[in-house]
Design a protein around this motif. Structure first.
Motif, PDB file in Angstrom:
ATOM      1  N   LYS A  96      -2.018   8.675  -0.943  1.00  6.71           N
ATOM      2  CA  LYS A  96      -2.629  10.011  -1.011  1.00  6.71           C
ATOM      3  C   LYS A  96      -2.276  10.823   0.241  1.00  6.71           C
ATOM      4  CE  LYS A  96      -6.411   8.784  -4.087  1.00  6.71           C
ATOM      5  NZ  LYS A  96      -7.747   8.220  -4.181  1.00  6.71           N
ATOM      6  N   THR A 114      -3.144   4.472  -3.550  1.00 10.28           N
ATOM      7  CA  THR A 114      -3.831   3.937  -2.372  1.00 10.28           C
ATOM      8  C   THR A 114      -4.127   5.112  -1.417  1.00 10.28           C
ATOM      9  OG1 THR A 114      -1.775   3.605  -1.125  1.00 10.28           O
ATOM     10  CG2 THR A 114      -2.534   1.769  -2.523  1.00 10.28           C
ATOM     11  N   PRO A 115      -5.066   4.950  -0.478  1.00  9.27           N
ATOM     12  CA  PRO A 115      -5.314   6.005   0.520  1.00  9.27           C
ATOM     13  C   PRO A 115      -4.044   6.389   1.285  1.00  9.27           C
ATOM     14  CG  PRO A 115      -7.083   4.382   0.588  1.00  9.27           C
ATOM     15  CD  PRO A 115      -6.040   3.838  -0.349  1.00  9.27           C
ATOM     16  N   SER A 116      -3.187   5.392   1.581  1.00  9.92           N
ATOM     17  CA  SER A 116      -1.932   5.668   2.304  1.00  9.92           C
ATOM     18  C   SER A 116      -1.009   6.553   1.487  1.00  9.92           C
ATOM     19  CB  SER A 116      -1.188   4.377   2.647  1.00  9.92           C
ATOM     20  OG  SER A 116      -2.031   3.508   3.364  1.00  9.92           O
ATOM     21  N   THR A 154       0.820  -1.229   0.000  1.00 11.25           N
ATOM     22  CA  THR A 154       0.000   0.000   0.000  1.00 11.25           C
ATOM     23  C   THR A 154       0.845   1.266   0.000  1.00 11.25           C
ATOM     24  OG1 THR A 154      -0.186  -0.227   2.399  1.00 11.25           O
ATOM     25  CG2 THR A 154      -2.032  -1.035   1.080  1.00 11.25           C
TER      26      THR A 154
END
Length: 199
Positions: free
Chosen positions: A195, A191-193, A8
Motif C-alpha cells: 500500500k 500488504t501495508p508495504s 511482503t
C-alpha cells in the motif's frame, strides 16, 4: 488449510494473495521479510524463495504453478478459461509476461543504474504494445476478469515505485489498472508495504 509463505513486497507473492482472496476461501498467509527470511522457509523450499504454498503433503513454488493449482482445486470463480484453446492462449500470455515484463524487475532492483534504466525502458515499451487491447475490452481476455489480470496487476501497481513512466497513449492501460485496483479482493490482498508503494 492452505498456507502461503508470501514476501511482503514480492510481486509474485502478491499474485498468489490476489487469487486466494478472489476465491474467498480459508487460508493462512505467513508474511516473509525478504531481508530476514525465517529458517523454516529453507526447510520447506530448498530454493529459499517465495511464494511457497503448503497444503498437507503438497509444497508448491512459482506463482503461476501455485495459482493454477488453486484455480483447479477451487473452481469458483474460475480464473483460467474453461476452453482448451483459450486456456492455451492464456498460458502463452502468462509466459510472455514473465519473459517481456517480470524478468526485467531484478535489473530495476539490482542497484545497477544502467541495467535499471534499460529494464524500465523495456517494460515501458512492452506494456505500451498491449495498450490497444484495453480500448476494445474490459480485461485482457475480454469482459471476464482472469488469471492474466491477476498476473499483470502487481507490476501495474508498482510502476511508480519502479520509476516506470508510461506515455500518454497508455491511458487505456492505466484506466484498466484502476479497475483492477478497485476490486475488493485486490484491496484485501495487499500488504501495508505494498500500500505504501503508491501514495
Amino acid at each position: 488449510m492452505m498456507t502461503l509463505y508470501s514476501g511482503t513486497t514480492c510481486p509474485y507473492s502478491h499474485r498468489c494473495r490476489i487469487v486466494l482472496f478472489e476465491k474467498g476461501m480459508d487460508f493462512q498467509v505467513i508474511d516473509v521479510d525478504m531481508a530476514n527470511k525465517p529458517e523454516d522457509l529453507a526447510v520447506i523450499n530448498p530454493h529459499n524463495t517465495v511464494p511457497v504454498l503448503v497444503e498437507r503433503d503438497l509444497v508448491l513454488e512459482q506463482a503461476n504453478i501455485i495459482n493454477e493449482y488453486i484455480d483447479e482445486r477451487f473452481p469458483h470463480p474460475q480464473l483460467m478459461p474453461a476452453d482448451p484453446v483459450m486456456r492455451a492462449r492464456a498460458r502463452l500470455f502468462l509466459h510472455n509476461f514473465e519473459e517481456q515484463l517480470f524478468s526485467h524487475i531484478a535489473d530495476i532492483e539490482s542497484g545497477n543504474v544502467k541495467a535499471a534504466d534499460k529494464a524500465r525502458a523495456t517494460i515501458r515499451d512492452n506494456l505500451t504494445q498491449i495498450v490497444p487491447l484495453f480500448s476494445r475490452q474490459e480485461y485482457i481476455l475480454g469482459d471476464e476478469f482472469s488469471m492474466l489480470d491477476v498476473a499483470i496487476a502487481p507490476l501495474l501497481w508498482r510502476l511508480g515505485h519502479y520509476g516506470i513512466e508510461l506515455p500518454k497513449q497508455a491511458a487505456p492501460l492505466l484506466k484498466y489498472a484502476e479497475r483492477i485496483f478497485s476490486r475488493p479482493a485486490y484491496i484485501e490482498a495487499m500488504t501495508p508495504s505494498e500500500k505504501a508503494m503508491r501514495k
